[in-house]
Scaffold this motif. Structure first.
Motif, short mmCIF file in Angstrom:
data_model
loop_
_atom_site.label_atom_id
_atom_site.label_comp_id
_atom_site.label_asym_id
_atom_site.label_seq_id
_atom_site.Cartn_x
_atom_site.Cartn_y
_atom_site.Cartn_z
N LYS A 365 -68.02 13.44 -28.18
CA LYS A 365 -67.45 14.67 -27.63
C LYS A 365 -67.92 14.87 -26.19
CE LYS A 365 -66.99 19.64 -28.56
NZ LYS A 365 -67.24 20.06 -27.17
N SER A 368 -66.08 12.63 -23.84
CA SER A 368 -64.71 13.12 -23.69
C SER A 368 -64.66 14.32 -22.75
CB SER A 368 -64.14 13.50 -25.06
OG SER A 368 -62.85 14.06 -24.95
N PRO A 393 -63.39 7.39 -22.18
CA PRO A 393 -62.25 8.07 -21.54
C PRO A 393 -61.82 7.46 -20.22
CG PRO A 393 -64.26 9.35 -21.24
CD PRO A 393 -64.61 8.21 -22.16
#
Length: 551
Positions: A365, A368, A393
């Protein structure tokens, strides 16, 4: 131009603007030269092994890297890091100040050992021949340019580390420099190789491509992507090439980190009727895959090609990829391959207390949320496999040591990676590996390297425990092997010890993500986060491996 100045000229020409190391009298000449060159910088480390690891990390993202330490004591302390670069094919030059002619004569004639000498002639040179693609002594100033430029060429083209030993009174000697010819373009791959490739691929129903480190080392990500999209073949990456191509691509099916754990990429690759390895280095974690596919696979890597039973020498990967892209048969093969495969998703179970799975759920997370600002560094530990499932990402944001497998490499290597890319490292390290190179925190403080170090604090050499006694993780009553137990450190106190940075300790999952946010907000140096993990906890991938062995 002096010897030292010409070496710096070659470094800049090859895209390297940093030298790492621990200066000593024998190599001080190169450091003095850097002081007088506004386009070069040095980063002085706490010890030589750290310097080697940093240079290793730098060379994975820059065209060339450089390290300079003292003769004997420095070189021998650093050799493990150079072996890592050699095994995983990182371009680098090791600069060493050797004995003068008079010092060698005194040793030979009178038995007087020069500083840091073992008493054996050319000891450092002979040792480094085993972990470099080329190793040379500079003894003749009239041929200095040819010898030095030749070493740089070897490091770039092989690629890998090279060793240059310069008599310590030669650094400031003037040498004649002539205009150098521009490098020649790689030879195109011959038609026999392309013909064999298309014959092998034409009948395949489920082909798959595995991208390896050579794609990164030679900057061939655009070529590889063009081949993937031209042929419409799904692809994986190894840990050495993770994030070389956008992981959001419709044909990306995951990172093939190991055939020791049963994850979707492994099942797909091993079941493929046409396995295509491009620029790969295969280590112990790929043993089953290579043995299973060996007789039918396509393997084009580092100057050689093997297509099923056919072997070819002198095959440049760039030329091979360009040949596929321009070949008219490529378009015919892509027909009927327009179904995109689902991208690998990271699926973890929530947990109240920190677990390996919970740690990586938070990191996934975090990556990201922060996008391409970050560089993920996975040190060799129990966390190596779950790190492969993280979604990157952006590109060029993952570093690991999966073939040489040296625990502790990741933390110092992250410094080099940061300097080469400008991205901020987040490192996941086992406490055993981190304790080996803990003084790197001092270097990070000194040079304000904004690394975020997440230490899995379970008091155990976890990866060794798993390899030697898996029952420890399934039977609550089974104790750990005595020699795998570690002394527990208060990692959160490192900033006080080393005079800078931030330190935290966490013992719940929600707190870890909050702590990552606090760490990200601090940009004036390193942050260390000790994550308390139960010694019996193990990532899901390992549990599946234990269960498969029990069947």
């Amino acid at each position: 131009m002096t010897v030292a100045q010409y070496i710096l000229h070659c470094l800049k020409k090859h895209g390297c603007h940093h030298i790492f190391g621990v200066p000593g009298t024998s190599c001080a000449g190169i450091y003095f030269a850097v002081d007088n060159d506004p386009d070069m910088k040095y980063l002085v480390t706490v010890n030589e092994l750290e310097a080697g690891y940093i240079a290793d990390g730098y060379g994975r993202f820059a065209p060339m890297s450089a390290v300079a330490v003292s003769y004997g004591v420095g070189n021998l302390s650093m050799i493990n890091a150079i072996a890592s670069a050699y095994t995983e094919k990182v371009p680098m030059i090791v600069l060493n100040g050797g004995p003068t002619e008079n010092e060698q004569a005194d040793q030979y004639n009178y038995g007087i050992l020069f500083s840091h000498s073992t008493g054996k002639r050319n000891a450092d040179l002979e040792i480094y021949k085993n972990v470099t693609v080329a190793a040379e002594l500079l003894t003749d100033l009239s041929t200095a340019q040819e010898l030095i430029s030749g070493l740089f060429k070897n490091a770039a083209e092989t690629p890998g580390p090279v060793y240059l030993e310069v008599a310590n009174n030669f650094w400031d000697k003037e040498i004649a420099i002539t205009e150098e010819e521009p490098a020649k373009e790689e030879a195109k791959t011959n038609e026999d190789v392309l013909k064999a490739f298309f014959e092998r691929v034409s009948d395949a129903k489920e082909p798959v491509i595995l991208l390896g480190s050579e794609i990164c080392r030679r900057g061939l990500e655009k070529h590889a992507l063009a081949v993937i999209e031209k042929l419409r073949i799904p692809f994986c990456t190894t840990l050495l090439s993770k994030s070389v191509i956008d992981e959001g691509h419709e044909l990306f099916i995951g990172t093939y980190d190991s055939d020791l754990v049963n994850k979707p990429p492994r099942r797909y690759v091993e079941a493929s009727d046409c396995f295509i390895a491009l620029g790969c280095i295969f280590g112990i974690d790929h043993g089953s895959l290579v043995k299973t596919q060996y007789k039918t696979m396509v393997d084009v890597s580092y100057g050689k090609a093997r297509i099923a039973s056919g072997e070819f020498e002198g095959v440049a990967l760039k030329g091979f990829l360009e040949g596929i892209i321009s070949h008219q048969q490529a378009q015919l093969l892509s027909a009927g391959r327009n179904e995109a495969l689902e991208t690998q998703k990271l699926l973890r179970k929530p947990a109240d207390k920190p677990t390996h799975d919970g740690v990586f759920e938070s990191i996934n997370k975090f990556l990201s949320d922060k996008g391409d600002q970050m560089m993920m560094v996975a040190d060799t530990c129990l966390s190596s496999y779950p790190a492969s499932d993280l979604h990157m990402p952006s590109t060029k944001m993952f570093l690991a040591n999966p073939v040489w497998l040296s625990i502790g490499q990741g933390t110092p290597a992250s410094i080099g990676a940061h300097l080469a890319t400008g991205k901020r490292p987040i490192i996941v390290s086992g406490d055993g590996g981190f304790q080996m190179i803990a003084q790197t925190f001092s270097t990070m403080v000194k040079y304000k390297i904004p690394s975020i170090i997440a230490v899995i604090d379970n008091g155990l050499y976890g990866i060794e425990q798993f390899l030697l006694d898996k029952k420890f993780y399934t039977d609550p009553s089974t104790p750990s092997i005595g020699f795998n137990t570690l002394n527990r450190w208060k990692y959160e106190n490192f900033p006080e010890v080393f005079g800078g940075g931030k330190g935290f300790r966490v013992n719940d999952t929600d707190k870890f993500y909050e702590t990552l946010e606090l760490a990200f907000a601090y940009k004036d140096g390193p942050v260390i986060i000790a994550i308390e993990i139960n010694p019996k906890d193990i990532p899901t991938e390992y549990v599946k491996k234990i269960e498969s062995l029990a069947i």
